[in-house]
Enzyme design. Structure first.
Site, short mmCIF file in Angstrom:
data_model
loop_
_atom_site.label_atom_id
_atom_site.label_comp_id
_atom_site.label_asym_id
_atom_site.label_seq_id
_atom_site.Cartn_x
_atom_site.Cartn_y
_atom_site.Cartn_z
N ASP B 196 0.83 -1.19 0.00
CA ASP B 196 0.00 0.00 0.00
C ASP B 196 0.87 1.24 0.00
O ASP B 196 0.65 2.20 -0.74
CB ASP B 196 -0.88 -0.03 1.25
CG ASP B 196 -2.10 0.84 1.10
OD1 ASP B 196 -2.46 1.13 -0.05
OD2 ASP B 196 -2.68 1.23 2.11
N ASP B 374 -9.11 -0.93 3.12
CA ASP B 374 -8.64 -0.59 4.46
C ASP B 374 -9.59 -1.14 5.51
O ASP B 374 -9.17 -1.69 6.52
CB ASP B 374 -8.51 0.92 4.60
CG ASP B 374 -7.56 1.47 3.56
OD1 ASP B 374 -6.51 0.86 3.35
OD2 ASP B 374 -7.87 2.49 2.93
#
Lengths: 249, 453
Positions: B196, B374
């Site tokens: 990420d 997330d």
């Protein structure tokens, strides 16, 4: 049925905090953030303490003095942390005031300051209840309950929930009392808070006395109430004083 | 009595934290209720082969080093797979296949809600012995799924419903991920956090490209994103900006920051003046103020510029910073796709304003966006912690939420798309192991003797 009992224990420990949270804290996002950060701070203090004590664990459960030392160190560490928390809060207060000036809004009211202190204390209290009581409650949801040898009248979970309730009360209101003590330089309040915390912690040592402790389990609860009364007098007096100041202007 | 500033600070942070908290809470409940007595996990006892453990199937009897290597390999393969799929999606977006992408998202949503959600509902029904016949159940599921799919990219559905479905998607996927073996889960979480970081921040990272493309084209990202848009028009002004200002006030580089803000302001004012003359009067006044202000001393100036900024944003009622955070939409089975997400910058706001004109001064206020990925991986971490003990759940929850808070604060400082996973996952993993190794013996030792303090 036991699920109901488990929920009951949890509510016994956390019910008052829950209603405080819903009725006061949840309306102001900033207070929620304060609760979360103070919970996190308490968790970190616990981890540090656990790290220090790791080498000596597990303690033998038939002698009481190692536990006394453990409680003494833990309480003094946490009270030290409270002073740190106060310093951080002071800076935060300045920032908020500067921010309020910029928006041409009024600065923090006295009640706002007390609310922040309350939220900080609630964070500590909730963290205490969650780690010391709720996390051990999982078996209470199962099909039985549990008694310790030393006390055959009350289930273990009930005792731990009651003690946790007492400590939640102590932690929550200590913060308000301590902050007002620091803010006004009032020595009595400043020393009152650690004293109550320490004495309440030490009183839990009576749980070592074998053979039915009867009313003794709830002695921290008494301290919690003492705290509440002290808070009430303190806060009431402050608010009245504040109002007279406003009126006299 | 005027309302105090406590009422307005932190609204946007809570707007993001509360759905994340709800998502984690429900995942923990699902993990608890389904794992204890187990029609479900017994059925899944032969470990399932998914995209996340292609290389190595963990069994409890393997040696530690074997597990460790296997878990690393699994994580590596999984991340490479995700990277490839993401690049492919970016490529599609680059060549303007937006229609295909949107339909693909709808299909994934249908698939996730229908099959994963369905199987979770089924096991719930079994577990709690809920009396329901298969036809009713099928009709309910079908309706649930269809409404979810429709809410994805259409504007007619209330934002509340859309937010609810986003959280539901997160819960289903996360509940499936928690079935992965332990070591693989941890390796996977760490690897994803690193990925990420690279994908959103490194030049050439796929999510970064995607976000920039979307911004330059002035489009919504074709991805599954939770948008914390205020569902009710707020009574004022500063809501969206308070965090920003607060942080601006706290940072040392105040004058620099304010400087850039004021230049933004000018751009915006210009574009808005072009757009609708209705605003002109206000903006002109602001201009005048600003010029006057510039002659004042430095400190005063930064203060009033901040204030000016505010008024400006109140008049247009669009928060000029928006946010984004890396997003990934993931599904367990074969295709793991992550798409990024993101959001509006100044230029875009300006244009939007032009398009929308005065009519929507209330509607256009945009919130912080958080990628669905997330949600998923936060919940996976907490769900995995829930399999050990409640204590680790609380510790991980607090760590993740504080990580999210840090990310949001960084966001208002840097004002660009940021990855939401790395800080939170790092804190979460650290706290999990600290709690498990250090704190547990300590707490259990004292609390079982009824010592407390």
């Amino acid at each position: 049925m036991t699920v109901a009992a488990g929920i009951g224990y949890a509510l016994l420990a956390l019910g008052p905090s829950l209603s405080l949270f819903i009725s006061v804290i949840s309306k102001k996002p900033f207070l929620i953030l304060t609760v979360l950060s103070s919970t996190l701070l308490w968790l970190m203090s616990l981890i540090v303490l656990a790290g220090v004590w790791r080498a000596f664990l597990p303690l033998k459960s038939n002698t009481w003095w190692p536990f006394a030392i453990l409680i003494l160190t833990s309480v003094s560490f946490q009270e030290g942390l409270r002073i740190l928390f106060w310093k951080v809060y002071k800076r935060l207060e300045d920032m908020l005031d500067a921010f309020a000036d910029r928006l041409a809004k009024p600065r923090l009211f006295l009640t706002d300051k007390m609310l922040i202190a309350l939220a900080g204390g609630l964070g500590h209290g909730v963290a205490h209840a969650v780690f010391f009581c709720i996390s051990l409650l999982t078996p209470a949801f199962g099909p039985a309950t549990f008694f310790v040898d030393k006390c055959s009248q009350l289930p273990f979970f009930l005792v731990s929930a009651i003690i946790a309730l007492a400590f939640v009360t102590i932690h929550t209101f200590s913060m308000v009392i301590a902050f007002s003590g620091y803010a006004e330089g009032n020595k009595v309040d400043q020393y009152f808070v650690p004293a109550v915390h320490l004495v309440a912690g030490m009183v839990t040592l009576v749980n070592f006395a074998s053979g039915g402790l009867r009313g003794w389990h709830s002695s921290p609860l008494f301290h919690g109430n003492l705290n509440l009364v002290a808070l009430w007098e303190n806060g009431y007096e402050k608010i009245i004083r504040n109002q007279t100041v406003i009126h006299s202007r | 009595m005027e309302s105090s500033i406590l009422d307005s600070i932190g609204v946007e942070i809570i707007g993001v934290m509360s759905p994340v908290s709800i998502c984690m809470l429900l995942v923990v409940l699902i993990v608890y209720s389904l794992s204890s007595s187990n029609p479900f996990s017994a059925a899944a006892a032969p470990p399932i082969r998914t995209a996340a453990n292609l290389v190595y199937l963990e069994t409890p009897s393997d040696s530690t080093s074997h597990k460790f290597e296997g878990a690393l390999l699994n994580a590596l393969v999984f991340v490479i797979l995700i990277a490839v799929v993401t690049f492919f999606l970016v490529l599609l977006y680059y060549y303007n296949c937006t229609g295909f992408l949107k339909n693909y998202m709808r299909f994934s949503a249908f698939f996730v809600l229908g099959t994963m959600g369905g199987s979770i509902f089924l096991s719930m029904i079994q577990h709690f012995s809920i009396p329901v016949d298969s036809i009713t159940c099928f009709i309910l599921m079908f309706n649930f799924t269809i409404v979810g799919v429709m809410s994805l990219f259409s504007s007619g559905i209330p934002i509340f419903v859309r937010q609810g479905y986003m959280v539901a998607l997160g819960i289903f996927v996360a509940a499936w991920f928690t079935k992965l073996p332990e070591w693989t889960t941890w390796a996977l979480l760490v690897a994803l956090a690193l990925y990420d970081l690279v994908a959103v921040l490194a030049p050439g990272g796929p999510l970064k490209i995607l976000v920039e493309l979307a911004q330059s084209r002035d489009e919504e990202l074709p991805a599954l994103v939770y948008e914390a848009r205020p569902s009710v028009a707020q009574n004022g002004i500063v809501q969206g900006r308070s965090l920003d200002l607060l942080v601006g006030g706290a940072s040392d580089s105040r004058s620099v920051e304010m400087q850039t803000m004021s230049s933004n302001n000018v751009d915006r004012n210009e574009s808005q003046n072009l757009a609708n003359s209705g605003y002109t009067v206000i903006q002109d006044t602001n201009f005048g103020n600003m010029e006057g202000v510039q002659r004042r001393d430095e400190r005063d100036r930064s203060l009033s510029v901040g204030f000016l900024n505010d008024r400006c944003s109140s008049s247009s009622s669009s928060s000029e910073y928006s946010t984004v955070v890396g997003n990934h939409d993931s599904e367990i089975v074969v295709d793991e796709e992550r798409s990024p997400l993101v959001d509006a910058q100044e230029t875009r706001n300006g244009r939007e304003q032009m398009r929308d004109g005065l009519e929507n001064s209330e509607v256009s206020s945009r919130g912080i966006k958080l990628g669905l990925g997330d949600f998923v991986f936060y919940s996976v971490l907490v769900g995995r912690a829930a399999m050990y003990d409640l204590m680790t759940v609380y510790a991980c929850y607090l760590a993740i939420i504080s990580g999210l808070g840090c990310t949001l604060i960084l966001l208002s400082v840097w004002r660009k798309a940021l990855p939401a996973l790395p800080i939170s996952i790092a804190l979460g993993v650290i706290f999990y192991f600290l709690t498990r190794l250090l704190m547990e013996p300590y707490i259990v030792g004292t609390a079982t003797n009824l010592m407390m303090f």
